[in-house]
Design a protein around this motif. Structure first.
Motif, PDB file in Angstrom:
ATOM      1  N   GLU A   1       0.846  -1.211   0.000  1.00 42.69           N
ATOM      2  CA  GLU A   1       0.000   0.000   0.000  1.00 42.69           C
ATOM      3  C   GLU A   1       0.874   1.251   0.000  1.00 42.69           C
ATOM      4  O   GLU A   1       0.556   2.249  -0.636  1.00 42.69           O
ATOM      5  CB  GLU A   1      -0.896   0.018   1.244  1.00 42.69           C
ATOM      6  CG  GLU A   1      -2.118  -0.842   1.109  1.00 42.69           C
ATOM      7  CD  GLU A   1      -3.014  -0.810   2.331  1.00 42.69           C
ATOM      8  OE1 GLU A   1      -2.551  -0.397   3.412  1.00 42.69           O
ATOM      9  OE2 GLU A   1      -4.177  -1.215   2.210  1.00 42.69           O
TER      10      GLU A   1
ATOM     11  N   HIS B   1       1.480   3.945  -3.251  1.00 45.18           N
ATOM     12  CA  HIS B   1       1.019   5.281  -2.869  1.00 45.18           C
ATOM     13  C   HIS B   1      -0.431   5.309  -2.394  1.00 45.18           C
ATOM     14  O   HIS B   1      -0.995   6.379  -2.233  1.00 45.18           O
ATOM     15  CB  HIS B   1       1.255   6.292  -3.993  1.00 45.18           C
ATOM     16  CG  HIS B   1       2.715   6.510  -4.279  1.00 45.18           C
ATOM     17  ND1 HIS B   1       3.373   7.673  -3.996  1.00 45.18           N
ATOM     18  CD2 HIS B   1       3.646   5.689  -4.786  1.00 45.18           C
ATOM     19  CE1 HIS B   1       4.647   7.559  -4.332  1.00 45.18           C
ATOM     20  NE2 HIS B   1       4.837   6.350  -4.823  1.00 45.18           N
ATOM     21  N   VAL B   2      -1.015   4.132  -2.207  1.00 42.08           N
ATOM     22  CA  VAL B   2      -2.360   4.095  -1.623  1.00 42.08           C
ATOM     23  C   VAL B   2      -2.296   4.647  -0.198  1.00 42.08           C
ATOM     24  O   VAL B   2      -3.206   5.351   0.254  1.00 42.08           O
ATOM     25  CB  VAL B   2      -2.905   2.649  -1.627  1.00 42.08           C
ATOM     26  CG1 VAL B   2      -4.136   2.533  -0.755  1.00 42.08           C
ATOM     27  CG2 VAL B   2      -3.244   2.222  -3.042  1.00 42.08           C
TER      28      VAL B   2
ATOM     29  N   GLN C   1      -0.449   6.976   0.869  1.00 40.45           N
ATOM     30  CA  GLN C   1      -0.467   8.445   0.794  1.00 40.45           C
ATOM     31  C   GLN C   1      -1.910   8.948   0.731  1.00 40.45           C
ATOM     32  O   GLN C   1      -2.266   9.939   1.354  1.00 40.45           O
ATOM     33  CB  GLN C   1       0.270   8.916  -0.458  1.00 40.45           C
ATOM     34  CG  GLN C   1       1.775   8.783  -0.358  1.00 40.45           C
ATOM     35  CD  GLN C   1       2.480   9.490  -1.492  1.00 40.45           C
ATOM     36  OE1 GLN C   1       1.862   9.917  -2.456  1.00 40.45           O
ATOM     37  NE2 GLN C   1       3.785   9.605  -1.375  1.00 40.45           N
ATOM     38  N   ARG C   2      -2.709   8.237  -0.059  1.00 34.96           N
ATOM     39  CA  ARG C   2      -4.121   8.626  -0.178  1.00 34.96           C
ATOM     40  C   ARG C   2      -4.814   8.508   1.179  1.00 34.96           C
ATOM     41  O   ARG C   2      -5.661   9.326   1.521  1.00 34.96           O
ATOM     42  CB  ARG C   2      -4.831   7.710  -1.175  1.00 34.96           C
ATOM     43  CG  ARG C   2      -4.474   7.966  -2.597  1.00 34.96           C
ATOM     44  CD  ARG C   2      -5.646   7.565  -3.497  1.00 34.96           C
ATOM     45  NE  ARG C   2      -5.789   8.530  -4.555  1.00 34.96           N
ATOM     46  CZ  ARG C   2      -5.827   8.221  -5.839  1.00 34.96           C
ATOM     47  NH1 ARG C   2      -5.751   6.965  -6.221  1.00 34.96           N
ATOM     48  NH2 ARG C   2      -5.967   9.175  -6.748  1.00 34.96           N
ATOM     49  N   ILE C   3      -4.449   7.450   1.903  1.00 38.30           N
ATOM     50  CA  ILE C   3      -5.059   7.235   3.224  1.00 38.30           C
ATOM     51  C   ILE C   3      -4.667   8.382   4.153  1.00 38.30           C
ATOM     52  O   ILE C   3      -5.507   8.926   4.876  1.00 38.30           O
ATOM     53  CB  ILE C   3      -4.629   5.856   3.781  1.00 38.30           C
ATOM     54  CG1 ILE C   3      -5.241   4.749   2.920  1.00 38.30           C
ATOM     55  CG2 ILE C   3      -5.028   5.697   5.241  1.00 38.30           C
ATOM     56  CD1 ILE C   3      -4.693   3.358   3.172  1.00 38.30           C
ATOM     57  N   LEU C   4      -3.396   8.774   4.089  1.00 33.93           N
ATOM     58  CA  LEU C   4      -2.947   9.910   4.918  1.00 33.93           C
ATOM     59  C   LEU C   4      -3.667  11.194   4.523  1.00 33.93           C
ATOM     60  O   LEU C   4      -4.094  11.977   5.374  1.00 33.93           O
ATOM     61  CB  LEU C   4      -1.437  10.121   4.746  1.00 33.93           C
ATOM     62  CG  LEU C   4      -0.481   9.132   5.405  1.00 33.93           C
ATOM     63  CD1 LEU C   4       0.946   9.545   5.131  1.00 33.93           C
ATOM     64  CD2 LEU C   4      -0.714   9.059   6.905  1.00 33.93           C
ATOM     65  N   LEU C   5      -3.807  11.392   3.201  1.00 31.78           N
ATOM     66  CA  LEU C   5      -4.442  12.626   2.723  1.00 31.78           C
ATOM     67  C   LEU C   5      -5.926  12.693   3.089  1.00 31.78           C
ATOM     68  O   LEU C   5      -6.509  13.759   3.099  1.00 31.78           O
ATOM     69  CB  LEU C   5      -4.276  12.741   1.204  1.00 31.78           C
ATOM     70  CG  LEU C   5      -2.864  13.110   0.750  1.00 31.78           C
ATOM     71  CD1 LEU C   5      -2.696  12.880  -0.744  1.00 31.78           C
ATOM     72  CD2 LEU C   5      -2.539  14.559   1.097  1.00 31.78           C
ATOM     73  N   ALA C   6      -6.497  11.517   3.379  1.00 25.47           N
ATOM     74  CA  ALA C   6      -7.902  11.509   3.812  1.00 25.47           C
ATOM     75  C   ALA C   6      -8.011  11.818   5.304  1.00 25.47           C
ATOM     76  O   ALA C   6      -9.073  11.623   5.900  1.00 25.47           O
ATOM     77  CB  ALA C   6      -8.523  10.150   3.504  1.00 25.47           C
ATOM     78  N   ASN C   7      -6.915  12.269   5.875  1.00 29.43           N
ATOM     79  CA  ASN C   7      -6.881  12.621   7.305  1.00 29.43           C
ATOM     80  C   ASN C   7      -7.166  11.434   8.211  1.00 29.43           C
ATOM     81  O   ASN C   7      -7.749  11.580   9.289  1.00 29.43           O
ATOM     82  CB  ASN C   7      -7.879  13.749   7.610  1.00 29.43           C
ATOM     83  CG  ASN C   7      -7.260  15.109   7.337  1.00 29.43           C
ATOM     84  OD1 ASN C   7      -6.041  15.272   7.454  1.00 29.43           O
ATOM     85  ND2 ASN C   7      -8.080  16.072   6.965  1.00 29.43           N
ATOM     86  N   VAL C   8      -6.785  10.235   7.752  1.00 30.04           N
ATOM     87  CA  VAL C   8      -6.906   9.053   8.614  1.00 30.04           C
ATOM     88  C   VAL C   8      -5.726   9.095   9.586  1.00 30.04           C
ATOM     89  O   VAL C   8      -4.572   9.101   9.158  1.00 30.04           O
ATOM     90  CB  VAL C   8      -6.856   7.750   7.781  1.00 30.04           C
ATOM     91  CG1 VAL C   8      -6.846   6.525   8.693  1.00 30.04           C
ATOM     92  CG2 VAL C   8      -8.034   7.695   6.822  1.00 30.04           C
ATOM     93  N   PRO C   9      -5.989   9.171  10.895  1.00 27.53           N
ATOM     94  CA  PRO C   9      -4.869   9.256  11.849  1.00 27.53           C
ATOM     95  C   PRO C   9      -4.012   7.986  11.814  1.00 27.53           C
ATOM     96  O   PRO C   9      -4.523   6.906  11.511  1.00 27.53           O
ATOM     97  CB  PRO C   9      -5.556   9.387  13.213  1.00 27.53           C
ATOM     98  CG  PRO C   9      -6.980   9.671  12.934  1.00 27.53           C
ATOM     99  CD  PRO C   9      -7.287   9.149  11.569  1.00 27.53           C
TER     100      PRO C   9
ATOM    101  N   ARG D   1       5.503  11.257  10.257  1.00 26.06           N
ATOM    102  CA  ARG D   1       4.985  11.765   8.986  1.00 26.06           C
ATOM    103  C   ARG D   1       6.084  12.052   7.964  1.00 26.06           C
ATOM    104  O   ARG D   1       5.987  11.665   6.800  1.00 26.06           O
ATOM    105  CB  ARG D   1       4.158  13.036   9.221  1.00 26.06           C
ATOM    106  CG  ARG D   1       3.624  13.659   7.915  1.00 26.06           C
ATOM    107  CD  ARG D   1       2.473  14.600   8.176  1.00 26.06           C
ATOM    108  NE  ARG D   1       2.857  15.807   8.843  1.00 26.06           N
ATOM    109  CZ  ARG D   1       2.987  16.985   8.247  1.00 26.06           C
ATOM    110  NH1 ARG D   1       2.785  17.096   6.955  1.00 26.06           N
ATOM    111  NH2 ARG D   1       3.322  18.048   8.926  1.00 26.06           N
ATOM    112  N   GLY D   2       7.140  12.674   8.422  1.00 20.79           N
ATOM    113  CA  GLY D   2       8.191  13.091   7.501  1.00 20.79           C
ATOM    114  C   GLY D   2       8.933  11.931   6.871  1.00 20.79           C
ATOM    115  O   GLY D   2       9.532  12.070   5.812  1.00 20.79           O
TER     116      GLY D   2
ATOM    117  N   SER E   1       6.905   9.051   3.334  1.00 22.09           N
ATOM    118  CA  SER E   1       6.779   9.044   1.873  1.00 22.09           C
ATOM    119  C   SER E   1       8.039   8.511   1.214  1.00 22.09           C
ATOM    120  O   SER E   1       9.082   8.509   1.791  1.00 22.09           O
ATOM    121  CB  SER E   1       6.485  10.436   1.386  1.00 22.09           C
ATOM    122  OG  SER E   1       5.175  10.738   1.723  1.00 22.09           O
TER     123      SER E   1
END
Lengths: 422, 310
Positions: A250, A254-255, A257-265, A418-419, A422
């Motif tokens: 995942e 980059h899936v 990344q999508r999960i992070l961008l959806a503000n999933v903690p 977080r940093g 990616s």
């Protein structure tokens, strides 16, 4: 928030025949093969035996001998005959012979470790799985034996032998040694008998079989039962590496990344990994044990205990899945979960006793094996199958839960920030 | 307004992005153009809050989003360069999963999925597994997932890489439509200058971690207003002719790619007679000579000495 992750993982799993084969097909095939092929092996426990025999002596043979000598002195018979009786009795002391000439012999020593245990620890020893057999010598055993041998007393001396059904081969060996001892004893004491022929002494039999019982008084284990548990607790570990590998893919695709961008903690993502692994492990175990019940008659006498062990094992597997995911993410490679599934699972399974009762090789392996999640759960499962109550395995249940919690905490600490994601 | 202020990202010894600044006003399409490895993906990863910058800031409505990315993420859709989908799930199942993690549910989720499938033209194939899709269909669904939560801003990282021209056109038209009909603000990165020219109001050109030029298409092209771009084809490649072009003081740049010689020279110079003279001297047969209006590719060539797709 977490339910979509669980649903997604189930959909992905059922659409992946290779994974399904590994997680469900393989263990069932192995249960079948090992159950049939190694059935006789299980009954004989293999060839390398190192058994521990506990010896619990309630009385004191020297005291018994002194009492016997006093009795002889007070008997109305010639002094020469009295001396002969005493000399003969001294050579016939059964416990001394058992300790020194039988279990102390250099032929037996490599196989059997003879441990003297105080009577106060008998109950504890009987509950312990460490001993292949316990020989309990009642008070005044030697006195009764000598009286019976020399004067044909009415009281037949009896030894109590407790056999451990979990170590059948070693226990059988101890039993055979005692029977052999009894037979040899008869031959040995024949000259003594001849020596006191005028009193026509009857040779007493040490009653071995009559008092034989198992340490736990529990049901014996068949190979199919053993391997149902062994393979199930082994293959449930693959759930952890499967989930961790998928989680890393995942990230690669980059899936994540999508999960992070959806503000999933991050904690929700970690929880989803934990719960998904736990639920998948539970389903896998239920299917495997269900099939084993159907085809090999592996029945669980206590469902509450069974479910307690299963849930706690799944909890530990959930923790392992998160740990492997965290390590994969930290090292930015799937190699950790690949190494786990290709090597670590085999080592854990060996230590835990999935292939054979490896705890009998040495005490160290037994202790280490019981520290592995599969080993701890296997010990608990086998006890339940033998008829133990939940109280007998509650330690394992708590250990598995604690194992899950500890590695879950470690995983959260290892999981990249977080940093670094990616 | 979404604004990147002097963003820098250093990976060990390598500075992937160096003081890159850009901004997006509501409703515009902004292009980020540059060759592979220019730092575009790292820049948009910082703007979309996926990685923190080594220095600099990302500001959304004048508030920094480095430490508190949630506000921006709620209104931001990101289309990664990779196909970030579950290939063993159907298009609909992918949209359901991503919709749910965007906290959509019930009728709202159902309606959004239908709308997105309509936008990306996959309504008929919604129940097919993604692994059975063509490259173009996967790219369209990749965009669709980013549209589920109706973002105000959308960042697209080379969304047309590796697909057929028909799918590429569909995607470009879709982006244009989203901007015009939904008033969506778009940051579009690409190394295809024709895509950026077609879509974008303003353009940033990046190279080796720096933004080397920015402005509207016309402003950027005006950089070359004083120069002509001439493309020459020759019958047979001749090294002495190329050397002669390089050595000629009135020619500012010469590049050779796939047998095509491109030269830049000041407008006021009568270059054609010089070219024919050089061809004659080096015994080179010219098969065509074309004077072109400058493109973004020419600007990039002018500024860096390299072609965009080098």
């Amino acid at each position: 928030m977490i339910s979509p992750f669980i649903k997604k993982q189930f959909l992905l799993l059922i659409r992946n025949p290779q994974e399904l084969l590994l997680l469900l097909g393989m263990p069932f095939i192995l249960i079948t093969i090992l159950g049939f092929a190694l059935g006789s092996f299980m009954n004989n426990e293999g060839t390398n035996i190192h058994a521990k025999v506990a010896f619990v002596e309630h009385g004191n043979e020297q005291e018994d001998f002194k009492t016997f000598v006093n009795d002889v002195k007070n008997m109305p018979m010639p002094v020469e005959q009295k001396e002969m009786l005493v000399k003969t009795a001294e050579k016939m002391l059964p416990i001394t012979m058992l300790k020194n000439d039988v279990f102390g012999s250099k032929e037996i020593q490599p196989y059997i470790e003879f441990v003297t245990v105080p009577p106060s620890e008998l109950d504890e020893t009987r509950q312990s799985d460490r001993y292949a057999a316990i020989i309990e010598v009642p008070e005044h055993f030697s006195y009764a034996f000598l009286n019976n041998a020399m004067f044909g007393g009415n009281v037949q001396p009896k030894l109590s032998i407790y056999m451990n059904e979990g170590k059948q081969m070693a226990a059988k060996l101890v039993e055979d040694i005692l029977i052999e001892f009894q037979e040899q004893y008869s031959i040995f004491s024949a000259p003594g008998k001849a020596g006191v022929a005028s009193n026509s002494l009857e040779l007493p039999a040490i009653n071995v079989k009559g008092e034989m019982e198992t340490v736990t008084k529990k049901k014996p284990m068949t190979a199919s039962t053993y391997y149902t548990v062994g393979m199930s607790v082994m293959f449930v570990l693959y759930i952890a590496s499967y989930i961790a590998s998928y989680a890393f893919r995942e990230k690669q695709s980059h899936v994540f990344q999508r999960i992070l961008l959806a503000n999933v903690p991050k904690r929700a993502y970690i929880s989803s990994i934990f719960l998904t692994a736990m639920i998948l492990a539970f389903v896998q175990l239920i299917i495997l044990y269900g099939l084993a019940a159907l085809f090999y008659d592996v029945k669980w006498p206590n469902m509450t205990s069974f479910l307690s062990i299963t849930v706690s094992l799944c909890f530990a597997v959930g923790g392992l899945a998160v740990l492997l995911t965290a390590l994969n993410y930290r090292m930015n490679s799937e190699n950790v979960s690949i190494f786990f599934s290709s090597t670590i699972v085999s080592i854990l399974s060996f230590l835990g006793g999935s292939f054979f009762p490896s705890g009998q090789i040495s005490e160290f392996i037994r202790i280490v094996g019981d520290l592995t999640p599969n080993g701890a759960s296997m010990t608990a499962y086998l006890k339940i199958l033998q008829g133990y109550e939940l109280s007998a395995v509650i330690g394992s249940v708590w250990y598995l839960c604690a194992f899950g919690v500890v590695i879950l905490i470690c995983s959260i600490w290892i999981f990249p920030k977080r940093g670094d994601l990616s | 307004m979404l604004e990147a202020v002097e963003l820098t990202k250093q990976f060990k010894q390598h500075k992937a992005v160096n003081k890159a600044s850009l901004f997006l006003e509501r409703g515009e399409i902004v292009g980020l153009l540059g060759p592979n490895g220019a730092g575009k993906s790292t820049t948009i990863a910082m703007i979309s809050t996926l990685i923190p910058p080594t220095s600099g800031d990302v500001r959304f409505n004048n508030e920094s989003v480095i430490k508190h990315p949630h506000k921006l993420r709620n209104v931001l859709g990101v289309v990664p360069q990779e196909i970030a989908l579950y290939s063993d799930l159907s298009a609909k199942e992918n949209l359901q999963f991503f919709g749910k993690i965007y906290r959509l549910s019930g009728m709202e989720l159902k309606t959004r999925i239908e709308e997105v499938l309509e936008i990306v033209g996959l309504t008929d194939r919604q129940n097919d597994l993604v692994k059975h899709f063509s490259g173009g269909m996967k790219r369209r669904l990749n965009i669709g997932v980013a549209l589920l939560h109706e973002p105000k801003f959308i960042i697209m990282d080379e969304p047309t890489v590796g697909i057929d021209p028909q799918s590429r056109n569909y995607i470009l038209e879709t982006v244009k439509r989203l901007n015009e009909e939904k008033k969506m603000t778009v940051l579009y990165t690409s190394h295809y200058m024709e895509e950026v020219e077609f879509l974008c109001d303003r353009i940033y050109i990046m190279d080796q971690g720096h933004i080397i030029v920015s402005g509207t298409k016309e402003e950027i092209k005006n950089i070359l207003s004083s120069e002509d771009t001439i493309q020459i084809k020759v019958e047979r490649a001749n090294e002495s002719f190329i050397q002669a072009l390089h050595q000629n003081p009135i020619i500012s740049r010469v590049t050779v790619q796939d047998g095509l010689i491109t030269i830049l020279a000041p407008k006021e110079v009568n270059l054609l007679s010089t070219l024919f003279k050089l061809a004659d001297e080096t015994k080179t047969v010219l098969t065509s000579v074309e004077i072109k209006t400058p493109t973004l590719e020419d600007v990039f060539l002018h500024l860096t000495g390299r072609a965009l797709r080098d």
